[in-house]
Design an enzyme around this catalytic site. Structure first.
Site, PDB file in Angstrom:
ATOM      1  N   HIS A 262       1.139  -1.493  -0.087  1.00  0.00           N
ATOM      2  CA  HIS A 262      -0.015   0.283  -0.204  1.00  0.00           C
ATOM      3  C   HIS A 262       0.910   0.958   0.373  1.00  0.00           C
ATOM      4  O   HIS A 262       1.632   1.668  -1.207  1.00  0.00           O
ATOM      5  CB  HIS A 262      -0.779  -0.180   0.830  1.00  0.00           C
ATOM      6  CG  HIS A 262      -1.982   0.686   0.937  1.00  0.00           C
ATOM      7  ND1 HIS A 262      -2.567   2.594   0.137  1.00  0.00           N
ATOM      8  CD2 HIS A 262      -2.642   1.347   2.112  1.00  0.00           C
ATOM      9  CE1 HIS A 262      -3.375   2.239   0.825  1.00  0.00           C
ATOM     10  NE2 HIS A 262      -3.610   2.227   1.613  1.00  0.00           N
ATOM     11  N   HIS A 301      -2.392  -1.906  -9.954  1.00  0.00           N
ATOM     12  CA  HIS A 301      -3.255  -1.785  -9.073  1.00  0.00           C
ATOM     13  C   HIS A 301      -4.396  -2.435  -9.402  1.00  0.00           C
ATOM     14  O   HIS A 301      -5.124  -2.882  -9.819  1.00  0.00           O
ATOM     15  CB  HIS A 301      -3.463   0.125  -9.363  1.00  0.00           C
ATOM     16  CG  HIS A 301      -4.401   0.766  -8.725  1.00  0.00           C
ATOM     17  ND1 HIS A 301      -5.211   0.731  -8.023  1.00  0.00           N
ATOM     18  CD2 HIS A 301      -3.711   2.321  -8.001  1.00  0.00           C
ATOM     19  CE1 HIS A 301      -6.085   1.997  -7.529  1.00  0.00           C
ATOM     20  NE2 HIS A 301      -4.954   2.422  -7.018  1.00  0.00           N
ATOM     21  N   ASP A 357       3.238   5.399  -7.168  1.00  0.00           N
ATOM     22  CA  ASP A 357       4.153   5.568  -6.074  1.00  0.00           C
ATOM     23  C   ASP A 357       5.185   5.347  -6.802  1.00  0.00           C
ATOM     24  O   ASP A 357       6.274   4.882  -6.368  1.00  0.00           O
ATOM     25  CB  ASP A 357       3.764   4.320  -5.115  1.00  0.00           C
ATOM     26  CG  ASP A 357       3.301   4.162  -4.236  1.00  0.00           C
ATOM     27  OD1 ASP A 357       1.589   3.212  -4.021  1.00  0.00           O
ATOM     28  OD2 ASP A 357       3.197   4.746  -3.051  1.00  0.00           O
TER      29      ASP A 357
HETATM   30  C1  SDX Z   1      -1.461   2.218  -3.473  1.00  0.00           C
HETATM   31  O1  SDX Z   1      -6.172   0.651  -3.329  1.00  0.00           O
HETATM   32  C2  SDX Z   1      -5.369   2.400  -3.293  1.00  0.00           C
HETATM   33  O2  SDX Z   1      -6.274   2.641  -3.788  1.00  0.00           O
HETATM   34  C3  SDX Z   1      -3.714   2.023  -2.999  1.00  0.00           C
HETATM   35  C4  SDX Z   1      -3.720   3.421  -3.661  1.00  0.00           C
HETATM   36  C5  SDX Z   1      -4.104   4.715  -3.030  1.00  0.00           C
HETATM   37  O3  SDX Z   1      -4.015   5.832  -3.364  1.00  0.00           O
HETATM   38  O4  SDX Z   1      -4.739   4.086  -1.742  1.00  0.00           O
HETATM   39  O5  SDX Z   1      -3.920   3.908  -4.628  1.00  0.00           O
HETATM   40  C6  SDX Z   1      -2.258   3.316  -2.553  1.00  0.00           C
HETATM   41  O6  SDX Z   1      -1.303   1.350  -2.265  1.00  0.00           O
HETATM   42  C7  SDX Z   1      -0.927   1.476  -4.744  1.00  0.00           C
HETATM   43  C8  SDX Z   1      -0.676   0.100  -5.022  1.00  0.00           C
HETATM   44  C9  SDX Z   1       1.052   0.706  -4.217  1.00  0.00           C
HETATM   45  N1  SDX Z   1       1.339  -0.946  -3.815  1.00  0.00           N
HETATM   46  C10 SDX Z   1       2.039  -1.425  -4.921  1.00  0.00           C
HETATM   47  O7  SDX Z   1       2.709  -0.979  -6.061  1.00  0.00           O
HETATM   48  C11 SDX Z   1       3.068  -2.843  -5.035  1.00  0.00           C
HETATM   49  C12 SDX Z   1       3.255  -3.380  -6.403  1.00  0.00           C
HETATM   50  N2  SDX Z   1       1.615  -3.640  -6.399  1.00  0.00           N
HETATM   51  C13 SDX Z   1       1.224  -5.088  -6.736  1.00  0.00           C
HETATM   52  O8  SDX Z   1       1.686  -5.368  -5.482  1.00  0.00           O
HETATM   53  C14 SDX Z   1      -0.197  -5.271  -6.829  1.00  0.00           C
HETATM   54  O9  SDX Z   1      -0.024  -4.457  -8.233  1.00  0.00           O
HETATM   55  C15 SDX Z   1      -1.344  -3.927  -6.073  1.00  0.00           C
HETATM   56  C16 SDX Z   1      -0.891  -5.334  -3.883  1.00  0.00           C
HETATM   57  C17 SDX Z   1      -1.183  -2.671  -5.623  1.00  0.00           C
HETATM   58  C18 SDX Z   1      -2.636  -4.782  -6.551  1.00  0.00           C
HETATM   59  O10 SDX Z   1      -2.680  -6.454  -6.112  1.00  0.00           O
HETATM   60  P1  SDX Z   1      -4.100  -6.565  -6.718  1.00  0.00           P
HETATM   61  O11 SDX Z   1      -5.438  -6.162  -7.078  1.00  0.00           O
HETATM   62  O12 SDX Z   1      -4.495  -7.803  -5.691  1.00  0.00           O
HETATM   63  O13 SDX Z   1      -3.161  -7.369  -8.044  1.00  0.00           O
HETATM   64  P2  SDX Z   1      -2.924  -8.974  -7.744  1.00  0.00           P
HETATM   65  O14 SDX Z   1      -1.797  -9.017  -6.709  1.00  0.00           O
HETATM   66  O15 SDX Z   1      -3.918 -10.139  -7.398  1.00  0.00           O
HETATM   67  O16 SDX Z   1      -2.252  -9.106  -9.303  1.00  0.00           O
HETATM   68  C19 SDX Z   1      -2.846 -10.057 -10.016  1.00  0.00           C
HETATM   69  C20 SDX Z   1      -1.486 -10.379 -11.186  1.00  0.00           C
HETATM   70  C21 SDX Z   1      -1.108 -11.675 -10.271  1.00  0.00           C
HETATM   71  O17 SDX Z   1      -0.276 -12.376 -11.288  1.00  0.00           O
HETATM   72  P3  SDX Z   1      -0.460 -13.619 -11.341  1.00  0.00           P
HETATM   73  O18 SDX Z   1      -0.573 -14.394 -10.186  1.00  0.00           O
HETATM   74  O19 SDX Z   1      -1.974 -13.654 -11.898  1.00  0.00           O
HETATM   75  O20 SDX Z   1       0.482 -14.877 -12.078  1.00  0.00           O
HETATM   76  O21 SDX Z   1      -0.656  -8.954 -11.724  1.00  0.00           O
HETATM   77  C22 SDX Z   1       1.268 -10.018 -11.022  1.00  0.00           C
HETATM   78  C23 SDX Z   1       0.293 -11.087  -9.419  1.00  0.00           C
HETATM   79  O22 SDX Z   1       1.732 -11.266  -9.270  1.00  0.00           O
HETATM   80  N3  SDX Z   1       1.017  -8.291 -10.052  1.00  0.00           N
HETATM   81  C24 SDX Z   1       1.976  -7.676 -10.354  1.00  0.00           C
HETATM   82  C25 SDX Z   1       2.160  -7.004  -9.899  1.00  0.00           C
HETATM   83  N4  SDX Z   1       0.883  -6.111  -9.306  1.00  0.00           N
HETATM   84  C26 SDX Z   1       0.304  -7.494  -9.732  1.00  0.00           C
HETATM   85  N5  SDX Z   1       2.846  -8.385 -10.291  1.00  0.00           N
HETATM   86  C27 SDX Z   1       4.874  -7.828 -10.503  1.00  0.00           C
HETATM   87  N6  SDX Z   1       4.835  -6.839 -10.938  1.00  0.00           N
HETATM   88  C28 SDX Z   1       3.871  -5.718  -9.168  1.00  0.00           C
HETATM   89  N7  SDX Z   1       4.016  -4.858  -9.181  1.00  0.00           N
END
Ligand code: SDX
Length: 422
Positions: A262, A301, A357
């Site tokens: 997050h 996201h 971010d």
């Molecule tokens: C914020 O919710 C909000 O509004 C939050 C926010 C706010 O203003 O409050 O916008 C702020 O938290 C922004 C997000 C910051 N976090 C990151 O940058 C961390 C990296 N991102 C991921 O952890 C992820 O994208 C999330 C947590 C942001 C979202 O996760 P989801 O929606 O649960 O998606 P998921 O984990 O189910 O991913 C779907 C697929 C998976 O692959 P498969 O299992 O289908 O093969 O996408 C992949 C994930 O492994 N994936 C990534 C990835 N993000 C998702 N693979 C590599 N790098 C990534 N960053």
């Protein structure tokens, strides 16, 4: 014609037709079929837990609006304090309303000397600023015996004013303590962002906050102020639903924000870029992510399946800051990493784009902030969003204490056996 869906329980033949409004239907319809029926929705991917009029997102189109105003217009034309008024009150202030709001916030920036001199001294010298921030926010509530009276609107607004005004002071305090520097008192002649940078960096009498950097800070505050039902705001709403005081609820929300998935992602992005170090290492890093050995932090996201509009604005702001501070050497790595990822099937097929971010940490570093302060910088403006949602929840007659059900998958009843027989 009203839009509806009809749900049939094949076990009994019973069926229920329920209206669908804006893509939402009331799950109470399920209880009409069977009072024990529950929806299984881990992490709430398909659950609308509340009605809200504060922020609107469209993940497909990359739209973000605060009370109907597009984020691009607010970032260009407004100030954080005006946006804070908008989020908390629902409308942009007129001149008199803003003058009073600005005066009130400015004159509530001081924190109790016990917090500044005794409370903070209890931390270890290398305590993480975000851990100190969370603790200080919770402790702040103990200075106000009227904190708990959340149903007296004037009283709640007084606590909201105190929190909005004091979070920059507390944030600066955590930095100055971590750096072994003396605390700088708030200066009532300065704007919200200028005063914050002054409390952060003033050494001696000749320090002047560069107005371009103050404006960049203000824009970053605007962009981070709210984001509908994100993890931290959900934590805020759950704690507030128990009628906890706003300080304890804000500390809970900040605790959620601290997580690297997050708000902690901005810190993780810079550590990731630093570890990559040079554009020549990007192909190997991308392959490691695709092997599942880690995430491309700052990408992806839950809602945005297109560009996060904030990332686009931050990227533009970065260049304005670098004009003053000199560019961040990690910028080239970030730009190349973004280019490679956006053209790679692994990320494209998962609809992973830069989020808020990905670039914010580069600006924070250029503004002189240590990486450990990045999530604190996210928490300062997001405190406004959290409090706007708390206030909205308390006014919502459909809300009550949050208490979700579960799907029990444990063992059936069994009898206790004495340890000698196990
Ligand atoms: C914020 O919710 C909000 O509004 C939050 C926010 C706010 O203003 O409050 O916008 C702020 O938290 C922004 C997000 C910051 N976090 C990151 O940058 C961390 C990296 N991102 C991921 O952890 C992820 O994208 C999330 C947590 C942001 C979202 O996760 P989801 O929606 O649960 O998606 P998921 O984990 O189910 O991913 C779907 C697929 C998976 O692959 P498969 O299992 O289908 O093969 O996408 C992949 C994930 O492994 N994936 C990534 C990835 N993000 C998702 N693979 C590599 N790098 C990534 N960053």
């Amino acid at each position: 014609m009203a839009e509806t869906i009809t749900i049939i329980d094949d076990r009994t033949g019973k069926k229920v037709t329920v209206p669908v409004t804006d893509g939402v239907f009331a799950s109470t319809a399920l209880r009409e079929l069977d009072p024990n029926l529950r929806m299984y929705d881990p992490a709430f991917l398909s659950t609308a837990a509340c009605q809200s009029s504060i922020t609107y997102l469209d993940g497909e189109k990359g739209i973000l609006r605060y009370r109907g105003y597009p984020i691009e217009q607010l970032a260009e034309k407004s100030t954080f304090l005006e946006v804070a008024y908008l989020l908390l009150n629902g409308e942009l202030p007129d001149n008199d309303q803003f003058a009073k709001w600005d005066y009130d916030v400015t004159h509530h920036t001081m924190i109790h000397e016990n917090m500044r001199k005794r409370f903070v001294d209890g931390f270890h010298y290398d305590a993480h600023p975000m851990g100190m921030f969370i603790s200080a926010i919770a402790a702040l509530g103990t200075f106000y015996d009227d904190a708990q009276d959340v149903f007296d609107t004037d009283n709640l607004n007084k606590q909201i004013l105190r929190l909005v005004a004091k979070v920059p002071t507390i944030a600066a305090m955590t930095y100055r303590f971590s750096s072994g520097l003396p605390f700088v008192l708030p200066n009532n002649s300065m704007s919200y962002a200028t005063n914050f940078l002054n409390m952060m960096y003033r050494i001696g009498d000749d320090y002047e906050v560069d107005p371009v950097l103050a404006r960049a800070m203000d824009v970053l505050f605007i962009l981070h102020a709210d984001h509908e039902q994100n993890c931290g705001t959900t934590a805020m709403r759950v704690v507030a639903s128990a009628n906890s005081d706003p300080y304890s609820a804000t500390a809970a929300a900040a605790s959620a924000l601290y997580g690297p998935l997050h708000g902690g992602a901005n810190e993780a992005v810079v550590r990731m870029l630093t570890e990559i170090g040079d554009v020549k290492n990007i192909p190997a890093f991308i392959e490691s992510v695709k092997r599942g050995e880690g995430k491309l932090m700052g990408f992806g996201h839950r809602v945005y399946k297109n560009f996060d509009p904030r990332a686009t604005i931050i990227k533009k702001s970065a260049y304005e800051v670098f004009e003053i501070t000199g560019t961040n050497p990690l910028l080239d790595v970030a730009l190349k990493l973004e280019e490679v990822a956006l053209n790679d099937e692994y990320f494209a097929s998962r609809r992973l784009y830069p989020n808020v971010d990905f670039y914010s940490g580069l600006i924070y570093q250029a503004l002189g902030f240590p990486v450990s302060m990045f999530t604190v910088l996210f928490a300062i403006p997001r405190t406004v969003g959290w409090l706007a949602h708390m206030s909205e929840l308390l006014r919502d007659d459909e809300q009550k204490i949050s208490r979700p059900r579960q799907w029990y998958t444990g063992v059936d009843e069994r009898n206790y056996t004495d340890i000698k027989k196990r």
